[in-house]
Design a protein around this motif. Structure first.
Motif, mmCIF file in Angstrom:
data_model
loop_
_atom_site.group_PDB
_atom_site.id
_atom_site.type_symbol
_atom_site.label_atom_id
_atom_site.label_comp_id
_atom_site.label_asym_id
_atom_site.label_seq_id
_atom_site.Cartn_x
_atom_site.Cartn_y
_atom_site.Cartn_z
ATOM 1 N N MET A 68 0.819 -1.203 0.000
ATOM 2 C CA MET A 68 0.000 0.000 0.000
ATOM 3 C C MET A 68 0.860 1.263 0.000
ATOM 4 N N ARG A 69 2.029 1.186 0.606
ATOM 5 C CA ARG A 69 2.934 2.332 0.587
ATOM 6 C C ARG A 69 3.387 2.630 -0.841
ATOM 7 N N ILE A 70 3.693 1.576 -1.601
ATOM 8 C CA ILE A 70 4.130 1.748 -2.984
ATOM 9 C C ILE A 70 2.977 2.263 -3.852
ATOM 10 N N VAL A 71 1.785 1.664 -3.672
ATOM 11 C CA VAL A 71 0.618 2.084 -4.462
ATOM 12 C C VAL A 71 0.264 3.541 -4.171
ATOM 13 N N THR A 72 0.334 3.937 -2.902
ATOM 14 C CA THR A 72 0.044 5.323 -2.536
ATOM 15 C C THR A 72 1.050 6.277 -3.172
ATOM 16 N N LEU A 73 2.315 5.886 -3.170
ATOM 17 C CA LEU A 73 3.345 6.715 -3.794
ATOM 18 C C LEU A 73 3.105 6.861 -5.287
ATOM 19 N N LEU A 74 2.769 5.756 -5.949
ATOM 20 C CA LEU A 74 2.513 5.808 -7.394
ATOM 21 C C LEU A 74 1.276 6.648 -7.710
ATOM 22 N N SER A 75 0.225 6.511 -6.905
ATOM 23 C CA SER A 75 -0.978 7.317 -7.141
ATOM 24 C C SER A 75 -0.705 8.793 -6.867
ATOM 25 N N GLY A 76 0.200 9.088 -5.931
ATOM 26 C CA GLY A 76 0.601 10.475 -5.692
ATOM 27 C C GLY A 76 1.338 11.061 -6.877
ATOM 28 N N ILE A 77 2.201 10.250 -7.473
ATOM 29 C CA ILE A 77 2.902 10.697 -8.679
ATOM 30 C C ILE A 77 1.904 10.932 -9.813
ATOM 31 N N LEU A 78 0.907 10.043 -9.919
ATOM 32 C CA LEU A 78 -0.144 10.215 -10.925
ATOM 33 C C LEU A 78 -0.901 11.521 -10.701
ATOM 34 N N LEU A 79 -1.198 11.825 -9.440
ATOM 35 C CA LEU A 79 -1.893 13.084 -9.124
ATOM 36 C C LEU A 79 -1.065 14.283 -9.565
ATOM 37 N N ILE A 80 0.221 14.261 -9.278
ATOM 38 C CA ILE A 80 1.101 15.378 -9.635
ATOM 39 C C ILE A 80 1.170 15.565 -11.152
ATOM 40 N N MET A 81 1.402 14.461 -11.857
ATOM 41 C CA MET A 81 1.565 14.550 -13.309
ATOM 42 C C MET A 81 0.265 14.964 -13.999
ATOM 43 N N THR A 82 -0.848 14.340 -13.603
ATOM 44 C CA THR A 82 -2.117 14.629 -14.258
ATOM 45 C C THR A 82 -2.567 16.063 -14.006
ATOM 46 N N THR A 83 -2.477 16.477 -12.762
ATOM 47 C CA THR A 83 -2.964 17.812 -12.399
ATOM 48 C C THR A 83 -2.151 18.902 -13.088
ATOM 49 N N THR A 84 -0.840 18.840 -12.954
ATOM 50 C CA THR A 84 -0.003 19.896 -13.541
ATOM 51 C C THR A 84 -0.089 19.902 -15.067
ATOM 52 N N PHE A 85 -0.145 18.715 -15.684
ATOM 53 C CA PHE A 85 -0.190 18.656 -17.152
ATOM 54 C C PHE A 85 -1.506 19.208 -17.685
ATOM 55 N N MET A 86 -2.628 18.772 -17.079
ATOM 56 C CA MET A 86 -3.934 19.219 -17.574
ATOM 57 C C MET A 86 -4.092 20.722 -17.453
ATOM 58 N N VAL A 87 -3.723 21.260 -16.294
ATOM 59 C CA VAL A 87 -3.867 22.701 -16.093
ATOM 60 C C VAL A 87 -2.944 23.468 -17.027
ATOM 61 N N ALA A 88 -1.683 23.042 -17.090
ATOM 62 C CA ALA A 88 -0.712 23.744 -17.941
ATOM 63 C C ALA A 88 -1.137 23.706 -19.404
ATOM 64 N N HIS A 89 -1.630 22.547 -19.862
ATOM 65 C CA HIS A 89 -2.024 22.417 -21.274
ATOM 66 C C HIS A 89 -3.235 23.292 -21.583
ATOM 67 N N THR A 90 -4.213 23.303 -20.682
ATOM 68 C CA THR A 90 -5.415 24.103 -20.920
ATOM 69 C C THR A 90 -5.110 25.604 -20.903
ATOM 70 N N ILE A 91 -4.305 26.032 -19.945
ATOM 71 C CA ILE A 91 -3.933 27.450 -19.871
ATOM 72 C C ILE A 91 -3.126 27.855 -21.102
ATOM 73 N N ARG A 92 -2.293 26.979 -21.561
ATOM 74 C CA ARG A 92 -1.471 27.265 -22.755
ATOM 75 C C ARG A 92 -2.372 27.470 -23.976
ATOM 76 N N LEU A 93 -3.358 26.588 -24.148
ATOM 77 C CA LEU A 93 -4.275 26.734 -25.291
ATOM 78 C C LEU A 93 -5.086 28.028 -25.188
ATOM 79 N N THR A 94 -5.480 28.370 -23.970
ATOM 80 C CA THR A 94 -6.247 29.607 -23.774
ATOM 81 C C THR A 94 -5.414 30.827 -24.144
ATOM 82 N N LEU A 95 -4.166 30.843 -23.728
ATOM 83 C CA LEU A 95 -3.301 31.972 -24.021
ATOM 84 C C LEU A 95 -2.992 32.083 -25.514
#
Length: 296
Positions: A170-197
């Motif tokens: 569970m420690r490994i799965v939690t770490l991997l899901s945390g990495i998924l949260l970081i990558m997904t959140t930052t990428f989606m926001v950055a990509h959408t803001i970039r298209l808007t600009l």
């Protein structure tokens, strides 16, 4: 004051005109937070369950013969040299027999005629209840076997090994899901803001012509990303709470024994940390995207 009003008005206008993209970002953030929080909640409760079960954990050290008082002190000193423990109890053969009688209850008549000293003397060692000590029980047991006069050391080896392996997983799965949260959140926001600009290059040029600085242009997008993180995290945590209560309700019927286990939802400090982390990641993604576009 006027700047704040203008900032809020501009942020609202941006979110209104791109509501479809905003909805997609908030949904993505909420889903990412839900996945991460779900596995972290399992890990969080497993840690507390390990501490709870650890309170009933003991190592039974069987001896060849009953130790005299001086030898008991030697045992106590050498046990404490290896690790801190809550309690050390010396059980002689007669005490062990009386305990067995109480455990048998109405069936204690099967002990009729059995010598009261047929059970070996033992030492019961109660480790400090914590997950860290669960991982050291095997080494503790091996150490106790090296003590003079020790015949056997008994403890719940199988369930401890399985439970500790589950915690590690569970420690490994939690770490991997945390990495998924970081990558997904930052990428989606950055990509959408970039298209808007990129779609508003003409408007940005006009703003620069009238003297708008990069900070002035960037602030509405940063506030927009902050709100996306707050709303997405709030939706994710709310969905997790509903799921948590539903699972507890489903398990309480067929498995009422689980109702007594210490399954709890996140305390407020952890919820606040998850929400702030989500907002920070969205803001970082927005800042990174606006910084690159505004330098063009």
């Amino acid at each position: 004051m006027n700047f704040i009003v203008i900032l809020l008005r501009q942020t609202g206008r941006n979110m209104f005109h791109t509501w479809k993209a905003q909805t997609m970002i908030i949904f993505t953030v909420a889903l990412s937070v839900l996945i991460f929080s779900f596995f972290y909640l399992i890990y969080f409760n497993a840690l507390h369950l390990g501490e709870k079960l650890g309170e009933d954990l003991r190592l039974i050290v069987y001896l060849e013969e009953e130790p005299v008082e001086s030898l008991q002190e030697e045992y106590r000193r050498r046990i404490l040299r290896f690790d801190q423990v809550m309690r050390i109890d010396f059980i002689d053969s007669r005490q062990a027999f009386e305990r067995l009688e109480r455990q048998l209850g109405q069936d204690s008549d099967i002990l009729t005629g059995v010598p009261r000293n047929f059970l070996p003397p033992s030492i019961e060692v109660y480790p400090v209840p914590s997950l860290n000590h669960l991982s050291r029980i095997k080494r503790f047991s091996d150490y106790l076997l090296t003590l003079p006069g020790v015949v056997k050391v008994q403890y719940g080896k199988d369930w401890i090994d399985r439970f500790y392996a589950f915690i590690q997983l569970m420690r490994i799965v939690t770490l991997l899901s945390g990495i998924l949260l970081i990558m997904t959140t930052t990428f989606m926001v950055a990509h959408t803001i970039r298209l808007t600009l990129l779609s508003r290059q003409q408007e940005l040029k006009l703003l620069r012509l009238v003297g708008a600085t990069n900070t002035y242009i960037r602030m509405p997008f940063l506030l927009e990303a902050l709100l996306q993180g707050l709303l997405g995290a709030a939706c994710g945590i709310t969905a997790l709470l509903v799921l948590f209560n539903w699972i507890k309700l489903q398990l309480a019927g067929p498995l009422p024994a689980l109702a007594h286990l210490p399954f709890t939802f996140f305390p407020w400090p952890i919820i606040l940390c998850i929400v702030l982390l989500s907002s920070l990641l969205c803001t970082v993604g927005s800042y990174s995207s606006t910084r690159k576009i505004l330098q063009l």
